[in-house]
Scaffold this motif. Structure first.
Motif, mmCIF file in Angstrom:
data_model
loop_
_atom_site.group_PDB
_atom_site.id
_atom_site.type_symbol
_atom_site.label_atom_id
_atom_site.label_comp_id
_atom_site.label_asym_id
_atom_site.label_seq_id
_atom_site.Cartn_x
_atom_site.Cartn_y
_atom_site.Cartn_z
ATOM 1 N N UNK A 234 0.694 -1.232 -0.086
ATOM 2 C CA UNK A 234 0.221 0.034 0.078
ATOM 3 C C UNK A 234 0.855 1.486 -0.044
ATOM 4 N N UNK A 235 0.319 2.333 -0.110
ATOM 5 C CA UNK A 235 1.177 3.826 -0.119
ATOM 6 C C UNK A 235 0.149 4.640 0.854
ATOM 7 N N UNK A 236 1.205 5.530 1.167
ATOM 8 C CA UNK A 236 0.568 6.225 2.366
ATOM 9 C C UNK A 236 -0.807 7.142 1.799
ATOM 10 N N UNK A 237 -0.608 7.301 0.565
ATOM 11 C CA UNK A 237 -2.080 7.982 -0.089
ATOM 12 C C UNK A 237 -3.226 7.165 0.133
ATOM 13 N N UNK A 238 -2.867 5.816 -0.361
ATOM 14 C CA UNK A 238 -4.174 4.832 -0.419
ATOM 15 C C UNK A 238 -4.578 4.611 0.714
ATOM 16 N N UNK A 239 -3.602 4.446 1.686
ATOM 17 C CA UNK A 239 -3.955 4.202 3.050
ATOM 18 C C UNK A 239 -4.732 5.494 3.675
ATOM 19 N N UNK A 240 -4.359 6.615 3.522
ATOM 20 C CA UNK A 240 -4.951 7.802 3.879
ATOM 21 C C UNK A 240 -6.481 7.817 3.528
ATOM 22 N N UNK A 241 -6.802 7.311 1.982
ATOM 23 C CA UNK A 241 -7.964 7.223 1.746
ATOM 24 C C UNK A 241 -8.801 6.077 2.229
ATOM 25 N N UNK A 242 -8.312 4.882 2.389
ATOM 26 C CA UNK A 242 -9.011 3.861 2.765
ATOM 27 C C UNK A 242 -9.435 3.910 4.032
ATOM 28 N N UNK A 243 -8.272 4.230 4.998
ATOM 29 C CA UNK A 243 -8.467 4.163 6.436
ATOM 30 C C UNK A 243 -8.474 5.497 7.042
ATOM 31 N N UNK A 244 -7.745 6.418 6.596
ATOM 32 C CA UNK A 244 -7.261 7.544 7.565
ATOM 33 C C UNK A 244 -7.013 7.062 8.945
ATOM 34 N N UNK A 245 -7.361 7.897 9.975
ATOM 35 C CA UNK A 245 -7.031 7.362 11.418
ATOM 36 C C UNK A 245 -8.473 7.156 12.102
ATOM 37 N N UNK B 183 -0.088 14.508 13.899
ATOM 38 C CA UNK B 183 -0.575 13.192 14.087
ATOM 39 C C UNK B 183 0.111 12.259 13.215
ATOM 40 N N UNK B 184 -0.006 10.909 13.609
ATOM 41 C CA UNK B 184 0.737 9.899 12.738
ATOM 42 C C UNK B 184 -0.250 9.516 11.527
ATOM 43 N N UNK B 185 0.416 9.371 10.487
ATOM 44 C CA UNK B 185 -0.641 9.081 9.302
ATOM 45 C C UNK B 185 -0.659 7.350 9.382
ATOM 46 N N UNK B 186 -1.703 6.967 8.515
ATOM 47 C CA UNK B 186 -2.313 5.509 8.764
ATOM 48 C C UNK B 186 -1.188 4.668 8.535
ATOM 49 N N UNK B 187 -0.147 4.931 7.686
ATOM 50 C CA UNK B 187 0.865 4.028 7.194
ATOM 51 C C UNK B 187 1.787 3.576 8.439
ATOM 52 N N UNK B 188 2.013 4.567 9.420
ATOM 53 C CA UNK B 188 2.896 4.414 10.491
ATOM 54 C C UNK B 188 1.820 3.780 11.609
ATOM 55 N N UNK B 189 0.640 4.409 11.548
ATOM 56 C CA UNK B 189 -0.356 3.647 12.441
ATOM 57 C C UNK B 189 -0.321 2.136 12.366
ATOM 58 N N UNK B 190 -0.446 1.742 11.117
ATOM 59 C CA UNK B 190 -0.300 0.293 10.786
ATOM 60 C C UNK B 190 1.082 -0.435 11.218
ATOM 61 N N UNK B 334 8.071 15.947 5.398
ATOM 62 C CA UNK B 334 8.182 17.555 5.411
ATOM 63 C C UNK B 334 6.684 18.148 5.329
ATOM 64 N N UNK B 335 5.887 17.315 4.284
ATOM 65 C CA UNK B 335 4.354 17.825 4.194
ATOM 66 C C UNK B 335 3.614 17.891 5.297
ATOM 67 N N UNK B 336 3.976 16.930 6.328
ATOM 68 C CA UNK B 336 3.253 16.977 7.532
ATOM 69 C C UNK B 336 3.702 18.267 8.116
ATOM 70 N N UNK B 337 4.888 18.401 8.272
ATOM 71 C CA UNK B 337 5.446 19.546 9.057
ATOM 72 C C UNK B 337 5.097 21.034 8.316
ATOM 73 N N UNK B 338 4.962 20.873 6.840
ATOM 74 C CA UNK B 338 4.426 22.057 6.435
ATOM 75 C C UNK B 338 2.995 22.489 6.606
ATOM 76 N N UNK B 339 2.082 21.405 6.884
ATOM 77 C CA UNK B 339 0.677 21.480 7.197
ATOM 78 C C UNK B 339 0.682 21.887 8.549
ATOM 79 N N UNK B 340 1.603 21.549 9.540
ATOM 80 C CA UNK B 340 1.562 22.018 10.646
ATOM 81 C C UNK B 340 2.077 23.543 10.866
ATOM 82 N N UNK B 341 2.852 23.874 10.019
ATOM 83 C CA UNK B 341 3.400 25.399 9.831
ATOM 84 C C UNK B 341 2.220 26.122 9.316
ATOM 85 N N UNK B 342 1.373 25.623 8.445
ATOM 86 C CA UNK B 342 0.208 26.585 7.944
ATOM 87 C C UNK B 342 -0.855 26.801 9.280
ATOM 88 N N UNK B 343 -1.006 25.578 10.136
ATOM 89 C CA UNK B 343 -1.764 25.760 11.286
ATOM 90 C C UNK B 343 -1.321 26.979 12.147
#
Lengths: 415, 415
Positions: A234-245, B183-190, B334-343
């Motif tokens: 899987x990819x980060x993108x597909x996991x984001x879409x499929x499961x999110x948190x 927050x962690x993304x679903x890949x890392x959660x998995x 870096x995208x996650x950090x950039x999103x945080x910077x936006x916040x």
């Protein structure tokens, strides 16, 4: 052999052939190698297409016939691509798929019966991709098939296809390598090693001897191994879409594995639920020793082994090649495919590297048939000149700038 | 408390403080929370800097003092950044690092003694990042420290730092969040879920009760969990450079875990050898239950929890923030950090997002001090205007084009 009487494109053969004594690359011999295969369509002398299955796949590539010994995701695993009127059209081609030695769907492997009437277990010789190719060649000899119109493979099946171009370069007109590479990178080697360790540290693995009716299977270890594999597909993108948190519900945690009381405070997330379900399903259909054997074959494969370079390994191949890669695939990346395309170019073989924009990860080669089918189908009929076939290199020129396949990176990790 | 008499910048306190009854976010109470900490330098009233450690880190942040209870990679884990004359200069700042609840370096956790004199085991309450922050606040109260010059954290320590800005916005002047995310993304959660499952399916885990002298530790499961973690901290590029596909020698396979005879035909690769060594070392220094507890705290953290958005969660914070991310980091991108910077930008807080070009993966925040130190040091003294501090946004303008942090992708997966 079972053979159904029906229209040519819907004909299926399903059989297990004893090809006799077989010497493995390791030097070890077994007295009888049994090779399970399925074949679809009608052989007309020059229309044979060998499809090589992926790590945990089977010979049951299309949704035709019974696929009797096969269940779950190994069953009809490429039915969107192979069949009457599909990209690999069984009305035109005679499609043969062979279960590889070391697997567990009818071809000899650790779970099959050894000379003493007991399962081989880990006495089964080590297996390499080169052994797979030679077993396929022996099966084709048995079927009376010489030169092949094409060899097609995805993932480690793509490595198997590459090995055809090295071992039997004169036997293959067209080669299709989907979501594969000349070799695994160390990140994937590491993940595979951890997966194997999960199996061998499961006490139920018991040194590989768990086949007795009264012995438990190492299903926890095999389940963990599968979960690691799944995350690679899987990819980060597909996991984001499929499961999110998203939570699959508190307290929904299955009882398939132990947990501590504090776990109940936290959500059981969809991603966990999915991975646990997949692990359970997989442990029901696959043999733990086979997983050890086949991942080692994959890890071991190196196109350039015994040659000075990948290009040198491919020098004798005079057919055409299509490489298909996916921008969201981090198991086998577009860069790895581009490097392989370069090797074909240096070897002088006509090659097209068709990059598919997808955020589906490695799984894309199975789940995006609408993107894989057209270039594959056109390549089989017209070669690299096929209408739907694209390349990263402009006609006759140097590789275009990296923009052609750079999107892999941003699509892989952007959110 | 032990306190050495020496130059201010080399002064170290090391102690465990009983802060009394503690109510966890879960609602559960324990009668006595013990908090282990180290502090470096001299407190002058307005120079306190709290450093938050990463998942398996400890309070022993700098190579000063004894760090008596700490070994391996948890010991002096940021000594290139914290110390006399370093980026977080202990001649100027009073640096406090607190071992978090649930960990195993002196602060109360599953392995520490419960009210009945036995180890808590999995009767220890579930722990969240918010519990960590409140325990740190209690310890600072005990030390007589109110407002902080800065809170600095890397990885999940960065989440801990973010939580300071939410729970105690008035207590923090400057916030440094290194290689972290909202927050962690679903890949890392998995991956974390699989790591926990590796522990709980080790029979020696025994429902979390393995502390008796005559009971074996779940070291196989904990080792697997660590290997999965380690693979998350490295990048494809760094692994290519460090290990490639090189063999560490046939037959070199350690005897720390079982293998089957067929394995001997294949090389034991450097990447496997490295992971196995790291797993063994880690199992010696860390508690398996703590690994369950702390990864769950990390997985659970969500900056926006209880708020409408990340920006809303940060609305009360009126200090300045520095975010540091690494282009090769796929654990926290870096995208996650950039999103945080936006916040932060939306919340109105001055923020700089400093992107470090590195192929070291997540580990970069530990192994590239020469790139982390200058912006960190300058930010502590001068805020976002600090000379070595860069931002992804041009002065007063909109974020620059993605080129500023897009290189993460290509460096991550190019070979």
């Amino acid at each position: 052999m079972s053979r159904t009487r029906t229209a040519p494109g819907r004909r299926v053969e399903s059989d297990v052939v004893d090809v006799g004594e077989f010497q493995f690359e390791s030097g070890e011999l077994i007295p009888n190698l049994h090779v399970a295969y399925e074949a679809y369509g009608e052989f007309t002398g020059d229309n044979a297409v060998v499809v090589c299955h992926a790590l945990t796949g089977s010979q049951h590539v299309a949704s035709l016939g019974s696929g009797s010994s096969v269940s779950g995701q190994a069953r009809a695993w490429w039915s969107d691509i192979v069949g009457p009127g599909k990209a690999i059209d069984t009305n035109d081609y005679y499609v043969v798929c062979v279960n590889v030695p070391g697997s567990c769907y009818g071809t000899s492997g650790p779970a099959s019966e050894g000379p003493d009437g007991e399962p081989w277990g880990t006495d089964f010789p080590p297996v390499t991709v080169s052994d797979w190719t030679r077993a396929q060649r022996l099966l084709l000899d048995h079927l009376g098939i010489g030169r092949l119109h094409a060899v097609v493979g995805g993932s480690v099946g793509g490595m198997n296809a590459l090995d055809w171009a090295v071992q039997y370069p004169d036997d293959v007109d067209r080669l299709v390598v989907v979501a594969a590479a000349a070799r695994l990178d160390p990140q994937c080697l590491g993940l595979d090693a951890v997966a194997r360790r999960a199996i061998t540290t499961d006490p139920n693995w018991n040194g590989g001897n768990y086949y007795g009716d009264d012995q438990p299977d190492p299903e926890q270890g095999l389940g963990l191994a599968r979960q690691i594999g799944h995350l690679m597909y899987l990819s980060k993108d597909s996991m984001d879409r499929k499961f999110g948190r998203r939570s699959a519900g508190r307290g929904g945690r299955g009882d398939t594995y132990p947990a501590d009381p504090a776990a109940a405070f936290f959500p059981y997330r969809e991603v966990e639920s999915y991975l646990d379900y997949q692990a359970e399903k997989f442990a029901e259909r696959f043999d733990a020793n086979s997983y050890l054997y086949l991942t080692r074959a994959m890890d071991d494969f190196d196109l350039s082994e015994g040659y000075e370079s990948d290009a040198a390994a491919l020098a004798a191949f005079e057919g055409e090649a299509l490489l298909v890669s996916f921008t969201g695939d981090w198991h086998f990346t577009t860069e790895q495919s581009e490097s392989l395309a370069e090797a074909f170019r240096r070897s002088g073989a006509p090659v097209a590297h068709h990059v598919v924009e997808s955020d589906h990860g490695h799984d894309a080669f199975l789940v995006e048939p609408e993107k894989v089918g057209p270039p594959l189908g056109d390549f089989l009929t017209e070669g690299v000149a096929g209408r739907a076939v694209t390349d990263t290199v402009a006609d006759g020129g140097e590789p275009e700038s990296e923009k052609d396949f750079a999107p892999v990176h941003s699509s892989l990790f952007s959110r």
